[in-house]
Design a protein around this motif. Structure first.
Motif, mmCIF file in Angstrom:
data_model
loop_
_atom_site.group_PDB
_atom_site.id
_atom_site.type_symbol
_atom_site.label_atom_id
_atom_site.label_comp_id
_atom_site.label_asym_id
_atom_site.label_seq_id
_atom_site.Cartn_x
_atom_site.Cartn_y
_atom_site.Cartn_z
ATOM 1 N N VAL A 172 0.512 6.821 -6.724
ATOM 2 C CA VAL A 172 -0.608 7.755 -6.902
ATOM 3 C C VAL A 172 -0.131 9.187 -6.681
ATOM 4 O O VAL A 172 -0.480 10.090 -7.447
ATOM 5 C CB VAL A 172 -1.768 7.390 -5.945
ATOM 6 N N LYS A 173 0.674 9.393 -5.661
ATOM 7 C CA LYS A 173 1.197 10.742 -5.380
ATOM 8 C C LYS A 173 2.041 11.237 -6.550
ATOM 9 O O LYS A 173 1.919 12.400 -6.966
ATOM 10 C CB LYS A 173 2.021 10.719 -4.097
ATOM 11 N N ASP A 174 2.871 10.358 -7.101
ATOM 12 C CA ASP A 174 3.689 10.736 -8.251
ATOM 13 C C ASP A 174 2.819 11.075 -9.460
ATOM 14 O O ASP A 174 3.077 12.050 -10.166
ATOM 15 C CB ASP A 174 4.656 9.612 -8.628
ATOM 16 N N ARG A 175 1.793 10.301 -9.696
ATOM 17 C CA ARG A 175 0.899 10.556 -10.832
ATOM 18 C C ARG A 175 0.155 11.873 -10.644
ATOM 19 O O ARG A 175 0.003 12.633 -11.596
ATOM 20 C CB ARG A 175 -0.099 9.425 -11.002
ATOM 21 N N ILE A 176 -0.294 12.142 -9.432
ATOM 22 C CA ILE A 176 -0.982 13.403 -9.160
ATOM 23 C C ILE A 176 -0.019 14.564 -9.336
ATOM 24 O O ILE A 176 -0.373 15.574 -9.921
ATOM 25 C CB ILE A 176 -1.601 13.396 -7.733
ATOM 26 N N THR A 223 0.829 -1.208 0.000
ATOM 27 C CA THR A 223 0.000 0.000 0.000
ATOM 28 C C THR A 223 0.861 1.255 0.000
ATOM 29 O O THR A 223 0.495 2.248 -0.633
ATOM 30 C CB THR A 223 -0.992 0.021 1.178
ATOM 31 N N SER A 224 2.015 1.218 0.643
ATOM 32 C CA SER A 224 2.920 2.374 0.615
ATOM 33 C C SER A 224 3.419 2.625 -0.802
ATOM 34 O O SER A 224 3.486 3.771 -1.257
ATOM 35 C CB SER A 224 4.116 2.154 1.547
ATOM 36 N N ALA A 225 3.752 1.543 -1.504
ATOM 37 C CA ALA A 225 4.199 1.684 -2.888
ATOM 38 C C ALA A 225 3.083 2.270 -3.755
ATOM 39 O O ALA A 225 3.329 3.143 -4.599
ATOM 40 C CB ALA A 225 4.642 0.326 -3.442
ATOM 41 N N LYS A 226 1.863 1.824 -3.540
ATOM 42 C CA LYS A 226 0.739 2.341 -4.320
ATOM 43 C C LYS A 226 0.472 3.809 -3.976
ATOM 44 O O LYS A 226 0.197 4.616 -4.859
ATOM 45 C CB LYS A 226 -0.507 1.500 -4.057
#
Length: 108
Positions: A99-103, A92-95
């Motif tokens: 998501v943070k990188d994509r945002i 979940t940390s990797a996900k």
């Protein structure tokens, strides 16, 4: 981490309890899956009520007789679950990072 413990928590708890019911239903055919799920749900409701004024450790000590069956089961959970939860939090940390990188890339 907080979202894993709160907003995702019901799904994780349900996944664990689903597997508990499934395994119970495959042991000797005495309890079918629906009955196993019903029993676990009722037990969960009672457990939640007990946890209102008890810690996890207090409740385990209250239920698991020293040298008894419940203590044996609790030992298995204590031995095997840390690795499962390490993997859960790693995944979940990797996900979350993805998501943070994509945002972040969308905002640029």
């Amino acid at each position: 981490m907080l979202s894993d413990l709160t907003s995702s928590g019901p799904a994780y708890i349900s996944a664990i309890l689903r597997e508990f019911a499934l395994e119970a239903s495959m042991r000797g055919g005495k309890v079918d899956r629906d009955l196993a799920e019903q029993l676990i749900k009722k037990t969960l409701i009672g457990t939640a009520a007990l946890l209102e004024d008890k810690s996890f450790d207090d409740l385990i000590a209250m239920v698991a007789t020293r040298g008894g069956i419940t203590e044996e089961g609790a030992k298995v959970i204590e031995a095997l679950s840390p690795e499962m939860f390490r993997q859960l939090f790693s995944a979940t940390s990797a996900k979350h990072r993805l998501v943070k990188d994509r945002i972040g890339n969308v905002e640029e």
